[in-house]
Design an enzyme around this catalytic site. Structure first.
Site, short mmCIF file in Angstrom:
data_model
loop_
_atom_site.label_atom_id
_atom_site.label_comp_id
_atom_site.label_asym_id
_atom_site.label_seq_id
_atom_site.Cartn_x
_atom_site.Cartn_y
_atom_site.Cartn_z
N GLY A 106 18.97 108.93 -8.96
CA GLY A 106 20.42 108.94 -8.88
C GLY A 106 20.89 108.01 -7.78
O GLY A 106 20.15 107.69 -6.85
N SER A 147 27.74 105.74 -3.83
CA SER A 147 28.27 104.68 -2.98
C SER A 147 27.55 104.61 -1.64
O SER A 147 27.36 103.54 -1.09
CB SER A 147 29.76 104.89 -2.74
OG SER A 147 30.48 104.91 -3.96
N ALA A 155 24.66 106.82 -0.85
CA ALA A 155 23.36 107.49 -0.84
C ALA A 155 22.62 107.21 -2.14
O ALA A 155 23.23 106.90 -3.17
CB ALA A 155 23.53 109.00 -0.64
N VAL A 173 19.38 109.02 -4.45
CA VAL A 173 18.57 110.22 -4.61
C VAL A 173 17.26 109.83 -5.28
O VAL A 173 17.25 109.16 -6.31
CB VAL A 173 19.30 111.29 -5.44
CG1 VAL A 173 18.44 112.55 -5.55
CG2 VAL A 173 20.65 111.63 -4.81
N ASP A 229 34.97 120.41 -5.40
CA ASP A 229 34.53 119.35 -6.30
C ASP A 229 33.65 119.91 -7.41
O ASP A 229 32.59 119.37 -7.72
CB ASP A 229 33.78 118.27 -5.51
CG ASP A 229 33.67 116.96 -6.29
OD1 ASP A 229 34.52 116.72 -7.17
OD2 ASP A 229 32.72 116.19 -6.04
#
Length: 990
Positions: free
Chosen positions: A22, A25, A27, A29, A165
């Site tokens: 993944g 912007s 980071a 993963v 979120d």
């Protein structure tokens, strides 16, 4: 870093980093695993140099929350590590992806995780919970995931955590573990875990803007309306996720969040499901698809009535009409599923789970630090030991330390504040007594000569409220709750208690900052009238970014005399990406800044040449000035009188008990041709090449009138936006200068990385060379900053904060005018067609607003009290404007001699700057204050005097070095009587 150059996996502490799974912007993963004992993990790698202070706060909050909570339906944070350049969050690995992918592809959770399926799920067996053919998930699976989500929300709510979120992308899935199965859950149903707590602490300007641009489909309408919202916003998101799980698509879809809000409002809380479509509607749809040669749609599957009722109760537009959390947790959809799995559950497991849900709330304390580790390459045979990176507190970003936060309260107002670097548990320090550094000696008068400008002492200035109460558009929140549209987020502050992470349900967001980003998104997504590449008039702000325009046929009206340029034009790549190349960027010789800016210090109310006899007037500013004259009075301005902005600074967690002011400016100490600097910025604002900017005004406005691409209303709007942007710019620069005296690093300064990246985007070498010298000057300031008085630094920070707030008010006003213009041209269901230039202007305003907001947040973090000098922000602006004008007058008086070869560009820019600052005082803006009649007359006298000096210089050097424009052109804003032979009707022509 993710992989070594040779493609080998890398090691961080006890973990091995594998392939990327993944990316965002800030980071990336990766999948990884722990060495001993071996177990899969997900490693979130955050690049530290990309983090702003706000993003670092968000990350700190995420780490604090995840470390403090442990729940089977919340992603577990196993460890947090860091190196010199990265931060590593090692979390539990959810092997089956996220809910968004599951809804779309409806894959087998075991196959997706690469695990062997249970015997009951092997191929050839009929699925126990088949998914509907037309889309969506099996209703039993829907009820299970909803029950798990409710359990996580209930657990978080008991600890005062609001996620903010909730969306399918943040709900991760994995095959059920033993503890999940022990609760009676079927093996075929995935176990859900809530992830991504980056928004859980507070919602900053940049992250909110990203969320609005990226995934508004699950946002509550109160957020889309820019209103104050509470924890019930999460319930709307839950309803949207539940609808998508049930039907297969979100309840509301649109190209942007503005249109999304319109669709939500048009729905009037009437949520329709596919199985409720009439037979006639389905027949028409089938006939249409047949005509188009498309495959017929399968019939919609039925949705249970209790699920429909729950969704409709969750998707209520008004939060007060939305169901409560208690009602949601006790809804039949959830309670019935609990009853469904309880017969198969193990009593001990159920007891442990219920104890966890009822457990005492955890005390969430931000992490005091993250241990340093090394990153090494994993060899096939041997491992190369990594070198421990040194811990550098000087160059590396700060560790994720606990930051004290405070809320507007009687204690804050009376001065019982918390030290910036102490936690709420530490004793509060008494308010400091700040040194008084600003005198209040003023006299009136209006002499037109430079000698008089240099000797003049300004009189006391008074600003009185023109209307009671706090205005709707004000940037600072007051104490009243009856006007939710006027709410604000306290810059980086939230209530922190002993046992509470948020302290209150309500989260105040900065309404104006959201409006700025919202309008910019709307215009960027709306249709635009575009001209051909050769015929389109350059954007006013892009021209400001590009520097002086070369003379070319047709570049100006035929009646305009040629403008003589005495130096090479400044070339900056014309880029619509306002974040990288901002209009109004400073010309060569400028002080470094966090964003490339040009010192377009002129305003529509200040002298400037024009072409073709045209003058662009600022109707809004004129109206405001007239209103000031009507409502003002002649009362004096007592020293202890505090402006509305100062009174309401409690919204920033500051108190107003301090006295005194900040440091004196360097401009008052030494003024010479070699070292003249606007605002006395220690990092260097050289005026050597600043005249190039002033010389372009006539060309810029002449070109603006040379085309019929825009109508008169839009041209007037663009002129007003430019004027407001210029006022905002000079105030922001003034605030930057105050911070630069004490803080060599921060958003008010330019990093070397940004400087180098800007150089590659088209800026001339001359700019880079001067910026290099500016950095050297800045290093001198930084070397001496260690010896500065911390009390003076705190006072300067408070003053800078107030100036930034005033700058934000002008930027917000520009956005409000644009919003009204766009709304006046919109029709129901049809967005307004805007020009590309207007879109460019709004994008610039958005970039500048976010920039100044970050600077204000930086200034707020460096002060805890409001000194008297910061409370009297009008006096700060007036004093500096007069100081700059006096410096220019002294320079002109001492050096403007025949044959001396004197370059007037320094004086021209200084006069323009002083004029813009004084004009900002005559324009009450968002603080709804009006000056007294005496103050207006006094400031107007200074403006006229400055205008006369500008006109004299323009007349004297109209055809030579430092020419601002062609001879005979009339400056904008000069009264008819200020120059013989010029009629008022000509000066005020549109």
């Amino acid at each position: 870093m993710s992989k070594s150059s040779t493609g080998r996996d890398e090691r961080i502490g006890d973990f091995v980093i594998e392939n990327e799974i993944g990316k965002g912007s800030f980071a990336v993963v990766h999948k990884g695993y722990r060495l001993q004992p071996r177990e899969p993990v997900a490693i979130k790698i955050v690049i530290r140099k990309k983090l702003t202070p706000k993003l670092l706060d968000n990350l700190e909050g995420e780490i604090a929350i995840l470390k403090a909570i442990h729940h089977p339906n919340i992603v577990e944070l196993k460890e947090c590590l860091k190196t010199e350049h990265q931060i590593y969050l090692v979390m539990a690995f959810c092997a089956s992806g996220d809910l968004a992918q599951y809804i779309k592809k409806r894959f087998d959770i075991y196959e997706r995780a690469g695990m062997a399926e249970p015997d009951s799920l092997t191929k050839g067996f009929k699925p126990t919970y088949p998914h509907p053919v037309d889309g969506g998930l099996n209703e039993t699976i829907v009820r299970s995931i909803l029950t798990q989500l409710a359990a996580a929300l209930e657990f978080m709510r008991a600890r005062d955590i609001v996620h903010r979120d909730i969306k399918p992308q943040n709900l991760l899935l994995q095959p059920p573990d033993a503890a999940f199965l022990a609760l009676g859950n079927p093996r075929e149903i995935p176990q859900m875990k809530v992830a991504d707590f980056g928004f859980a602490r507070h919602l900053s300007v940049n992250t909110l803007a990203e969320t609005l641009c990226g995934s508004p489909l699950y946002m509550a309408p109160e957020i889309l309306r820019f209103e104050k919202y509470d924890a019930k916003a999460d319930l709307w998101s839950v309803g949207a996720v539940l609808f998508e799980m049930t039907v297969g698509k979100p309840p509301f879809r649109a190209a942007n969040h503005v249109e999304l809000l319109k669709r939500i409002e048009r729905g009037e809380d009437k949520i329709k499901f596919p199985d409720e479509r009439s037979a006639g509607s389905l027949a028409r749809e089938a006939a249409r698809r047949q005509e188009l040669g498309e495959a017929p749609l399968p019939p919609p599957h039925p949705v249970s009535e209790d699920v429909k009722i729950l969704i409709r109760q969750l998707l209520r537009q008004r939060p007060v009409s939305r169901m409560s959390f208690d009602d949601f947790f006790a809804s039949p959809v959830i309670s019935d599923f609990k009853a469904f799995i309880r017969p198969r559950a193990q009593p001990e497991a159920v007891e442990r789970y219920e104890d966890l849900q009822r457990s005492e709330r955890s005390v969430i304390i931000p992490s005091s630090g993250i241990k340093h580790v090394s990153v090494s390459s994993i060899e096939a045979s041997t491992q190369q030991p990594g070198v421990q990176p040194p811990v550098s507190t000087a160059t590396s970003p700060p560790a994720l330390e606990s930051r004290s936060t405070q809320e507007a309260s009687p204690k804050a107002i009376t001065g019982e504040t918390i030290a910036p670097n102490k936690t709420p548990r530490e004793d509060a320090r008494p308010p400091r007594t700040l040194p008084r550094a600003f005198s209040a000696k003023y006299v009136t008068g209006e002499p037109p000569q430079p000698e008089d400008l240099e000797k003049r002492v300004p009189p006391t200035m008074t600003r009185t409220p023109s209307s009671p109460g706090i205005p709707e558009g004000s940037l600072l929140s007051g104490e009243r709750d009856e006007a939710p549209q006027a709410t604000t987020e306290h810059f980086g502050s939230s209530k922190g208690g002993e046992d509470s992470f948020l302290g209150k349900e309500y989260v105040l967001i900065e309404k104006q900052s959201v409006e700025v980003n919202a309008l910019a998104d709307e215009l960027a997504a709306s249709p635009q009238s575009r001209l051909g590449l050769a015929s389109r008039r350059p954007s006013r702000l892009s021209r400001l970014s590009s520097g002086p325009l070369p003379s070319a046929p047709g570049a100006s009206p035929p009646t305009a005399p040629p403008t003589i340029l005495s130096s090479k034009p400044i070339r900056i790549a014309n880029n619509t990406n306002t974040a990288s190349t901002g209009a109004f960027a400073l010309p060569p010789g400028s002080r470094p800044s966090s964003f490339p800016r040009r010192a377009s210090l002129s305003s529509s109310g200040s002298p400037s040449t024009r072409q073709g006899g045209q003058v662009i007037t600022n109707m809004d500013a004129v109206a405001s000035t007239q209103s000031n004259r009507r409502d003002g009075n002649a009362s004096s301005f007592p020293k202890d009188e505090v402006s509305v902005l100062g009174q309401r600074l409690a919204g920033f967690g500051l108190s107003g008990s301090g006295v005194g002011g900040g440091p004196s400016s360097a401009l008052a100490k030494a003024i010479s041709m070699a070292s003249l600097r606007l605002f006395g910025v220690p990092s260097g604002v050289s005026l050597r090449d600043a005249a190039a900017l002033v010389r372009t005004r006539a060309q810029r406005r002449g070109i603006a009138r040379a085309t019929d691409s825009l109508d008169e209303a839009e041209m007037t709007l663009l002129s007003t936006l430019e004027d407001l942007g210029q006022k905002a710019f000079v105030l922001s620069e003034f605030a930057d200068s105050k911070l630069a005296h004490f803080f060599p690093d921060g958003p008010h300064q330019l990093s070397q990385e940004l400087d180098s990246s800007t150089a590659t985007s088209g800026i001339s070498p001359s700019r880079n060379s001067v910026q290099g010298s500016a950095r050297r000057v800045g290093s001198i300031s930084s070397s001496s900053s260690s010896a500065v008085d911390p009390v003076a630094a705190e006072a300067a920070s408070a003053e800078a904060l107030m100036l930034y707030v005033r700058s934000l008010a002008f930027l917000q006003r520009a956005i409000t005018l644009t919003k009204r213009h766009v709304e006046s041209r919109s029709r129901p269901g049809v967005p307004a067609v805007t020009s590309a230039e207007l879109n460019d202007v709004v994008q610039w305003l958005r970039a500048r607003f976010n920039e100044v907001y970050d600077k204000a947040d930086f200034a707020r973090s460096r002060c805890s009290e409001l000194p008297e000098s910061a409370q009297q922000v009008d006096k700060l602006i007036f004093d500096k404007a007069v100081e700059v004008a006096r410096a220019a007058a002294t320079d002109e008086l001492e050096n403007n001699r025949e044959g001396s070869g004197w370059d007037p560009s320094h004086c021209l820019l200084a006069y323009e700057t002083a004029n813009s600052m004084l004009s900002s005082l005559l324009d009450p803006g968002e603080d709804a204050m009006s000056l007294s009649e005496g103050s207006i007359l006094m400031i107007d006298g200074y403006v006229k005097s400055i205008n006369k000096r500008l006109w004299t210089l323009q007349e004297q050097f109209g055809g030579g070095v430092g020419a601002v424009g062609a001879a005979g052109a009339s400056p904008v804003g000069v009264d008819a009587e200020a120059r013989p032979g010029v009629s008022r009707s000509r000066t005020e022509s549109p």
